[in-house]
Design a protein around this motif. Structure first.
Motif, mmCIF file in Angstrom:
data_model
loop_
_atom_site.group_PDB
_atom_site.id
_atom_site.type_symbol
_atom_site.label_atom_id
_atom_site.label_comp_id
_atom_site.label_asym_id
_atom_site.label_seq_id
_atom_site.Cartn_x
_atom_site.Cartn_y
_atom_site.Cartn_z
ATOM 1 N N ALA A 80 7.608 -40.977 35.951
ATOM 2 C CA ALA A 80 8.899 -41.254 36.576
ATOM 3 C C ALA A 80 10.014 -41.272 35.542
ATOM 4 N N ALA A 81 9.720 -41.880 34.369
ATOM 5 C CA ALA A 81 10.763 -41.989 33.351
ATOM 6 C C ALA A 81 11.013 -40.657 32.670
ATOM 7 N N LEU A 82 9.956 -39.945 32.383
ATOM 8 C CA LEU A 82 10.026 -38.707 31.638
ATOM 9 C C LEU A 82 9.213 -37.686 32.398
ATOM 10 N N PRO A 83 9.826 -36.885 33.249
ATOM 11 C CA PRO A 83 9.102 -36.118 34.251
ATOM 12 C C PRO A 83 7.957 -35.268 33.723
ATOM 13 N N ALA A 84 7.897 -34.958 32.434
ATOM 14 C CA ALA A 84 6.804 -34.102 31.993
ATOM 15 C C ALA A 84 6.154 -34.578 30.714
ATOM 16 N N GLN A 85 6.218 -35.876 30.389
ATOM 17 C CA GLN A 85 5.588 -36.268 29.148
ATOM 18 C C GLN A 85 5.289 -37.749 29.083
ATOM 19 N N GLN A 86 4.275 -38.094 28.246
ATOM 20 C CA GLN A 86 3.958 -39.475 27.960
ATOM 21 C C GLN A 86 4.822 -40.003 26.824
ATOM 22 N N LEU A 87 5.369 -39.127 26.005
ATOM 23 C CA LEU A 87 6.138 -39.508 24.832
ATOM 24 C C LEU A 87 7.602 -39.745 25.191
ATOM 25 N N PRO A 88 8.321 -40.561 24.408
ATOM 26 C CA PRO A 88 9.711 -40.885 24.752
ATOM 27 C C PRO A 88 10.636 -39.687 24.629
ATOM 28 N N GLU A 89 11.718 -39.744 25.389
ATOM 29 C CA GLU A 89 12.746 -38.705 25.390
ATOM 30 C C GLU A 89 13.967 -39.221 24.645
ATOM 31 N N PHE A 90 14.663 -38.311 23.934
ATOM 32 C CA PHE A 90 15.879 -38.661 23.230
ATOM 33 C C PHE A 90 17.000 -37.728 23.673
ATOM 34 N N THR A 91 18.132 -38.297 24.099
ATOM 35 C CA THR A 91 19.286 -37.472 24.428
ATOM 36 C C THR A 91 19.793 -36.743 23.190
ATOM 37 N N GLN A 92 19.712 -37.377 22.033
ATOM 38 C CA GLN A 92 20.219 -36.805 20.789
ATOM 39 C C GLN A 92 19.122 -36.068 20.010
ATOM 40 N N PHE A 93 18.253 -35.385 20.746
ATOM 41 C CA PHE A 93 17.133 -34.686 20.111
ATOM 42 C C PHE A 93 17.556 -33.649 19.074
ATOM 43 N N PRO A 94 18.754 -32.983 19.159
ATOM 44 C CA PRO A 94 19.076 -31.989 18.128
ATOM 45 C C PRO A 94 19.110 -32.551 16.710
ATOM 46 N N SER A 95 19.339 -33.858 16.564
ATOM 47 C CA SER A 95 19.404 -34.459 15.231
ATOM 48 C C SER A 95 18.036 -34.815 14.668
ATOM 49 N N ILE A 96 16.998 -34.829 15.504
ATOM 50 C CA ILE A 96 15.662 -35.236 15.035
ATOM 51 C C ILE A 96 14.609 -34.219 15.483
ATOM 52 N N LEU A 97 14.947 -32.952 15.397
ATOM 53 C CA LEU A 97 14.013 -31.917 15.850
ATOM 54 C C LEU A 97 12.724 -31.908 15.034
ATOM 55 N N TRP A 98 12.767 -32.366 13.784
ATOM 56 C CA TRP A 98 11.534 -32.365 12.995
ATOM 57 C C TRP A 98 10.512 -33.355 13.538
ATOM 58 N N GLN A 99 10.949 -34.344 14.327
ATOM 59 C CA GLN A 99 10.008 -35.273 14.949
ATOM 60 C C GLN A 99 9.285 -34.600 16.114
ATOM 61 N N ILE A 100 9.944 -33.646 16.768
ATOM 62 C CA ILE A 100 9.359 -32.920 17.887
ATOM 63 C C ILE A 100 8.496 -31.761 17.401
ATOM 64 N N ASN A 101 9.011 -31.035 16.408
ATOM 65 C CA ASN A 101 8.326 -29.866 15.848
ATOM 66 C C ASN A 101 8.370 -29.984 14.332
ATOM 67 N N PRO A 102 7.232 -30.221 13.650
ATOM 68 C CA PRO A 102 7.259 -30.439 12.197
ATOM 69 C C PRO A 102 7.731 -29.233 11.400
ATOM 70 N N ALA A 103 7.801 -28.038 12.019
ATOM 71 C CA ALA A 103 8.318 -26.872 11.303
ATOM 72 C C ALA A 103 9.793 -27.032 10.947
ATOM 73 N N TYR A 104 10.517 -27.942 11.643
ATOM 74 C CA TYR A 104 11.924 -28.202 11.328
ATOM 75 C C TYR A 104 12.089 -29.094 10.104
ATOM 76 N N THR A 105 11.002 -29.608 9.557
ATOM 77 C CA THR A 105 11.087 -30.511 8.415
ATOM 78 C C THR A 105 11.721 -29.799 7.217
ATOM 79 N N GLY A 106 12.821 -30.329 6.728
ATOM 80 C CA GLY A 106 13.499 -29.758 5.568
ATOM 81 C C GLY A 106 14.553 -28.726 5.876
ATOM 82 N N THR A 107 14.822 -28.415 7.143
ATOM 83 C CA THR A 107 15.782 -27.362 7.464
ATOM 84 C C THR A 107 17.225 -27.769 7.195
ATOM 85 N N LYS A 108 17.522 -29.054 7.066
ATOM 86 C CA LYS A 108 18.890 -29.482 6.758
ATOM 87 C C LYS A 108 19.264 -29.201 5.309
#
Length: 316
Positions: free
Chosen positions: A14-42
């Protein structure tokens, strides 16, 4: 007697229609937490704190606290990072910490990255916070608290430069589960489900003072509806941020941010519910604080430090 702990899964659905993990509105700032390939891209040392209180006024609604940092080593070829977050939803509480690593292969005008993350999860179930329709329900012992610890992993790939990015990732791809109250007749189990993510984005500007940052994220879990997030943020002179976001079947969001002392960014967002649940709450608040440090980037980084500073679409 053992049973599947469907209560938590229904609440998450109900809270997150397709996942057990939490959702973040500001996901563009923490993409490396979602996909580790983004680690170090900044190409800087990038640290983030996030606090999200979902569905204000709804008893037992999700509250998420996040902290993470990532950067580059080895002349820009290796990204490393770490994240931790605490997520509380009703009677369930999770504390997860992860370690990310990504290899960056430089190609003409783009980089290809492959990343991997190890995730460690302490999952607590507090049955004292459960309310049942029948006071003496034999499947729920309202005096018990238990937890289980598990390990899992995330893998992902990414193609990006300062204008666009496209990534694919899968998390919880190890088949595992959390067991609770195994010595009691109310034994319960939560199965961890694989989550598939795709992320893409494009930055553009016709006026050098403005950068339009567009991001899309899709999440798929077998047997549940797919979620889709769109996030647009406009950056003015790398100082002021304003934007909106849309989450399919769930919420519309407004966000604003400001950069202090050239190195500290504060972003606030507010979600307006659009699902049927909107009648039971007064919205969602999320606050993020970011910190960047350019220390040592002249030794590696995206291309080299001088080129990085001159990138046309560079944003915090």
């Amino acid at each position: 007697m053992r049973k599947i702990l469907f209560f938590s899964l229904i609440f998450f659905a109900a809270a997150l229609p397709a996942q057990q993990l939490p959702e973040f509105t500001q996901f563009p700032s923490i993409l490396w937490q979602i996909n580790p390939a983004y680690t170090g891209t900044k190409s800087t040392i990038d640290a983030r704190l996030d606090y999200r209180k979902q569905w204000m006024g709804y008893d037992g609604a999700p509250v998420t606290q996040f902290a993470g940092v990532n950067s580059r080593l080895w002349k820009g070829r290796l990204g490393v990072g770490g994240t931790l977050y605490k997520d509380e939803t009703g009677p369930s509480r999770r504390f997860i910490y992860s370690f990310q690593a990504a290899y960056h292969l430089k190609l003409p005008d783009v980089e290809f990255c492959a990343g991997f993350s190890m995730n460690f999860d302490k999952y607590t179930l507090d049955e004292t916070k459960m309310t049942t329709h029948w006071t003496n329900d034999p499947l729920v012992n309202n005096t018990l608290i238990d937890f289980d610890k598990n390990k899992n992993a995330t893998g992902g790939v990414l193609l990006y430069n300062d204008r666009f990015h496209f990534g694919l990732a899968i998390t919880n791809f190890i088949d595992t589960h959390a067991d609770f109250f195994t010595t009691d007749t109310t034994g319960s189990r939560v199965n961890y489900k694989a989550h598939y993510y795709f992320t893409c984005g494009y930055n553009f500007n016709k006026n050098p003072d403005y950068v339009w940052e567009n991001n899309i994220m899709g999440t798929y879990v077998a047997g549940l509806p797919m979620t889709l997030d769109y996030n647009l943020r406009v950056h003015y002179k790398e100082k002021i941020l304003a934007g909106f976001a849309w989450r399919l079947r769930d919420a519309l969001s407004l966000q604003a941010g400001y950069v202090l002392f050239e190195s500290v960014q504060v972003i606030y967002s507010y979600d307006f519910g659009i699902s049927p649940l909107r009648k039971a709450h007064s919205g969602t608040h999320e606050l993020m604080i970011g910190y960047r440090w350019n220390f040592g980037q002249h030794k590696g980084g995206y291309r080299n430090f001088d080129d990085f500073q001159k990138q046309k679409y560079h944003i915090f």
